[in-house]
Design a protein around this motif. Structure first.
Motif, mmCIF file in Angstrom:
data_model
loop_
_atom_site.group_PDB
_atom_site.id
_atom_site.type_symbol
_atom_site.label_atom_id
_atom_site.label_comp_id
_atom_site.label_asym_id
_atom_site.label_seq_id
_atom_site.Cartn_x
_atom_site.Cartn_y
_atom_site.Cartn_z
ATOM 1 N N GLY A 61 115.429 94.581 64.318
ATOM 2 C CA GLY A 61 116.407 93.508 64.446
ATOM 3 C C GLY A 61 116.622 92.828 63.117
ATOM 4 N N ASP A 62 117.440 91.786 63.137
ATOM 5 C CA ASP A 62 117.737 91.104 61.880
ATOM 6 C C ASP A 62 117.007 89.779 61.740
ATOM 7 O OD1 ASP A 62 119.130 89.651 63.757
ATOM 8 O OD2 ASP A 62 120.956 89.482 62.561
ATOM 9 N N THR A 63 116.046 89.500 62.639
ATOM 10 C CA THR A 63 115.251 88.273 62.509
ATOM 11 C C THR A 63 113.764 88.606 62.487
ATOM 12 O OG1 THR A 63 115.243 87.896 64.894
ATOM 13 C CG2 THR A 63 116.945 86.773 63.635
ATOM 14 N N VAL A 64 113.015 87.806 61.738
ATOM 15 C CA VAL A 64 111.555 87.904 61.725
ATOM 16 C C VAL A 64 110.984 86.499 61.791
ATOM 17 C CG1 VAL A 64 111.418 90.081 60.440
ATOM 18 C CG2 VAL A 64 111.352 87.939 59.205
ATOM 19 N N ASP A 104 104.589 94.252 67.193
ATOM 20 C CA ASP A 104 105.517 95.113 67.920
ATOM 21 C C ASP A 104 106.501 94.296 68.739
ATOM 22 O OD1 ASP A 104 104.365 97.420 66.951
ATOM 23 O OD2 ASP A 104 102.926 97.554 68.600
ATOM 24 N N GLU A 105 106.489 93.002 68.559
ATOM 25 C CA GLU A 105 107.334 92.112 69.354
ATOM 26 C C GLU A 105 108.747 92.051 68.783
ATOM 27 O OE1 GLU A 105 105.371 88.326 70.019
ATOM 28 O OE2 GLU A 105 103.467 89.292 69.572
ATOM 29 N N ASP A 106 109.639 91.485 69.563
ATOM 30 C CA ASP A 106 110.991 91.250 69.102
ATOM 31 C C ASP A 106 111.292 89.768 69.262
ATOM 32 O OD1 ASP A 106 113.508 91.706 68.102
ATOM 33 O OD2 ASP A 106 114.357 92.275 70.040
ATOM 34 N N PRO A 107 111.462 88.985 68.227
ATOM 35 C CA PRO A 107 111.524 89.414 66.837
ATOM 36 C C PRO A 107 110.140 89.766 66.288
ATOM 37 C CG PRO A 107 111.703 87.037 66.932
ATOM 38 C CD PRO A 107 111.685 87.538 68.356
ATOM 39 N N VAL A 108 110.158 90.565 65.234
ATOM 40 C CA VAL A 108 108.928 90.968 64.551
ATOM 41 C C VAL A 108 108.241 89.726 63.991
ATOM 42 C CG1 VAL A 108 108.073 92.194 62.511
ATOM 43 C CG2 VAL A 108 109.767 93.269 63.989
ATOM 44 N N ILE A 109 106.921 89.705 64.095
ATOM 45 C CA ILE A 109 106.130 88.602 63.538
ATOM 46 C C ILE A 109 105.358 89.132 62.330
ATOM 47 C CG2 ILE A 109 104.255 86.976 63.946
ATOM 48 C CD1 ILE A 109 105.072 87.021 66.922
ATOM 49 N N ILE A 110 105.509 88.467 61.200
ATOM 50 C CA ILE A 110 104.715 88.780 60.011
ATOM 51 C C ILE A 110 103.604 87.754 59.961
ATOM 52 C CG2 ILE A 110 104.701 89.008 57.509
ATOM 53 C CD1 ILE A 110 107.612 89.882 57.665
ATOM 54 N N ASP A 111 102.386 88.232 60.146
ATOM 55 C CA ASP A 111 101.237 87.360 60.359
ATOM 56 C C ASP A 111 100.744 86.654 59.103
ATOM 57 O OD1 ASP A 111 99.386 86.256 62.168
ATOM 58 O OD2 ASP A 111 97.841 87.626 61.445
ATOM 59 N N ARG A 112 101.031 87.183 57.932
ATOM 60 C CA ARG A 112 100.518 86.562 56.704
ATOM 61 C C ARG A 112 101.608 86.551 55.634
ATOM 62 N NH1 ARG A 112 97.253 88.523 52.231
ATOM 63 N NH2 ARG A 112 96.457 86.693 51.171
#
Length: 121
Positions: A61-64, A104-112
């Motif tokens: 997708g286009d959001t994180v 693997d979620e939508d939106p993608v989560i960047i943890d750090r």
């Protein structure tokens, strides 16, 4: 004696040249650029951004969502900010670690995230 002097002179020159090329910005890994959609606090400070992240293999997708635990927030003039200073529609540059952990979620989560920098209001 002359060889020792030349060696010391060359050594000092090399140290000066390599030392002058450094800066205090932290370069760890890739950067992404996006526009702030929202900021929120849920267990930690978070920012949702919209952009084209396909260059970094983020194609869902286009959001994180960025988790900002221990991240620096930097303003356009280099000043340190807080999450309250980040507004919807701010354009930000995000410095990520060398190894990116994606959900693997939508939106993608960047943890750090190392830091975010506001580059345009």
């Amino acid at each position: 004696m002359r060889v020792g002097f030349i060696f010391v002179l060359v050594l000092v020159t090399v140290v000066l040249i390599t030392g002058c090329g450094t800066n205090d910005s932290q370069v760890d890994g890739p950067t992404i650029i996006g526009e702030v959609v929202e900021t929120f606090t849920y267990d930690s400070e978070n920012v949702t951004i919209r952009g084209d992240f396909t260059e970094h293999n983020i194609t869902s997708g286009d959001t994180v969502v960025l988790h900002l635990r221990e991240s620096k927030i930097i303003g356009k003039k280099g000043e340190e900010l807080t999450l309250e200073d980040v507004n919807e529609n701010d354009k930000i540059e995000v410095l990520l670690p060398e190894i990116i952990s994606l959900s693997d979620e939508d939106p993608v989560i960047i943890d750090r995230v190392i830091q975010i920098k506001i580059i345009d209001y």
